[in-house]
Enzyme design. Structure first.
Site, PDB file in Angstrom:
ATOM      1  N   HIS A   1       0.840  -1.208   0.000  1.00 21.09           N
ATOM      2  CA  HIS A   1       0.000   0.000   0.000  1.00 21.09           C
ATOM      3  C   HIS A   1       0.874   1.257   0.000  1.00 21.09           C
ATOM      4  O   HIS A   1       0.839   2.078   0.912  1.00 21.09           O
ATOM      5  CB  HIS A   1      -0.937   0.001   1.214  1.00 21.09           C
ATOM      6  CG  HIS A   1      -1.871  -1.164   1.259  1.00 21.09           C
ATOM      7  ND1 HIS A   1      -2.921  -1.314   0.361  1.00 21.09           N
ATOM      8  CD2 HIS A   1      -1.933  -2.230   2.083  1.00 21.09           C
ATOM      9  CE1 HIS A   1      -3.584  -2.426   0.638  1.00 21.09           C
ATOM     10  NE2 HIS A   1      -2.993  -3.004   1.670  1.00 21.09           N
TER      11      HIS A   1
ATOM     12  N   ASP B   1      -6.083   2.003   4.067  1.00 20.84           N
ATOM     13  CA  ASP B   1      -4.781   1.498   3.616  1.00 20.84           C
ATOM     14  C   ASP B   1      -4.293   2.251   2.383  1.00 20.84           C
ATOM     15  O   ASP B   1      -3.085   2.328   2.139  1.00 20.84           O
ATOM     16  CB  ASP B   1      -4.859  -0.001   3.288  1.00 20.84           C
ATOM     17  CG  ASP B   1      -4.613  -0.872   4.512  1.00 20.84           C
ATOM     18  OD1 ASP B   1      -3.789  -0.483   5.360  1.00 20.84           O
ATOM     19  OD2 ASP B   1      -5.244  -1.929   4.632  1.00 20.84           O
TER      20      ASP B   1
END
Length: 370
Positions: free
Chosen positions: A96, A270
């Site tokens: 991420h 995220d």
């Protein structure tokens, strides 16, 4: 190949990169498995379970990182883990990177080869290694929202299911993908008043076919999103642009118009979150309040149900881990374009255009590095 599994160190992260069963599969194909002491305790797997599967138990993460050629994790490496990575070492985990410039810089500086679960693709364009955790997070999001609605948690005191004579709470889900459809499943099962918004007519038709009249579907645009958010008791942010920063659908200006004590559960955190006021939180301190709206923005929600999450994740990741270990990363990525799409950082170069755009960094196509 020497494959290392360190213990996860993110706040209240109890998952583990490989289960004993996955270790056994890798060992059976000739690989050496190095597992940090206590790495599997969060899923009920003891060091003896890993030894029985063929792993060698090491006393510290430092030893695992020093000896392993490939590191298999769950969450993105924390700063102290990034510092232990070395040039050409292979890292296979969630990353991420788009909303995380510091981690990106650390991985580029390490010279490691970093393959991210969340950008590995399937033939139909789906994200098979993100899907199992999206299923978990989608289902958990309704639990979290229902809890945050309780007065003691800062919410308005609404019971999502309602009771005879009292209307149920309203759940608005932004995004009809895997997170959104799983959230709708649980919210509808609880008896809540559920609306899902998405820009894709195909997604809306799929949801309508799945849920019938249990769930309302609405095409997403600025007007419909604002109207739905401002009438909701719980808003679940379930939007995703693969690899990129999440779009900000819930603006700062909307918050004063929302119900006092309503809840935003930003599952997109995220990737930076889909609410302008979202900031990543932890399981220790999962919420904060702005303009009377409770924000739940825990960045590793599935870590709380570690056993279910780890086994679901391993079922998806193991074939790719085996390919990387059996062939080496270069051959494995050359042979499989879908695994190649997982490459985010390689020997000091960024390879995902969405991440490069989000962070204003140069991008090198993966094919040039293979």
């Amino acid at each position: 190949m020497f494959v290392g599994v360190p213990k996860e160190i993110k706040n209240h992260e109890y998952r583990v990169g490989l289960t004993p069963a996955s270790v056994r599969e890798l060992v059976a194909q000739g690989h050496q498995l190095l597992v940090e002491q206590g790495a599997g305790l969060g899923i009920g797997a003891s060091d003896d379970d890993y030894r029985a599967a063929g792993a060698r138990i090491l006393a510290s993460a430092k030893e695992v990182f020093e000896q392993a050629e490939m590191i298999v994790k769950v969450k993105e490496p924390q700063p102290e883990e990034c510092a232990m990575l070395r040039a050409d070492q292979l890292l296979f985990t969630y990353l991420h990177l788009a909303p995380d410039p510091e981690q990106t810089k650390a991985l580029l500086a390490s010279g490691a080869v970093c393959v991210a679960y969340e950008t590995v693709t399937a033939a139909d364009g789906s994200l098979p290694l993100l899907a199992p955790m999206s299923e978990v997070a989608g289902r958990m999001s309704v639990q979290a929202g229902a809890h945050c609605l309780e007065k003691a948690a800062g919410g308005s005191g609404v019971l999502l299911s309602g009771v005879p004579g009292v209307a149920p709470g309203k759940v608005v889900i932004l995004g009809g993908g895997i997170v959104g459809s799983n959230a709708a499943l649980v919210a509808a099962g609880m008896g809540a008043d559920v609306t899902v918004l998405d820009r894709s007519p195909a997604a809306l038709r799929r949801l309508a076919a799945q849920f019938g009249t249990q769930v309302k579907t609405v095409h997403a645009n600025r007007d419909t999103v604002e109207a739905a958010v401002c009438s909701a008791d719980v808003v679940i942010g379930a939007v995703l642009i693969p690899g990129a920063t999440a779009p900000k659908l819930v603006t700062r200006a909307m918050l004063p118009k929302m119900k006092a004590g309503s809840v935003i559960v930003d599952v997109a955190i995220d990737q930076g979150g889909c609410c302008e006021t979202s900031q990543a939180t932890t399981h220790d301190e999962p919420t904060f309040v702005i303009d009377g709206v409770v924000h739940y923005c825990v960045a590793n929600m599935p870590g709380a149900v570690a056993r279910t999450s780890t086994y679901a994740l391993n079922a998806a990741t193991l074939p790719f881990a085996l390919a990387l270990a059996n062939k080496g990363w270069k051959a494995a990525l050359r042979d499989d374009v879908h695994l190649r799409n997982g490459l985010n950082v390689c020997q000091g170069k960024l390879t995902r255009p969405e991440v490069a755009e989000a962070l204003a960094l140069p991008c090198t196509p993966a094919e040039q590095l293979l």
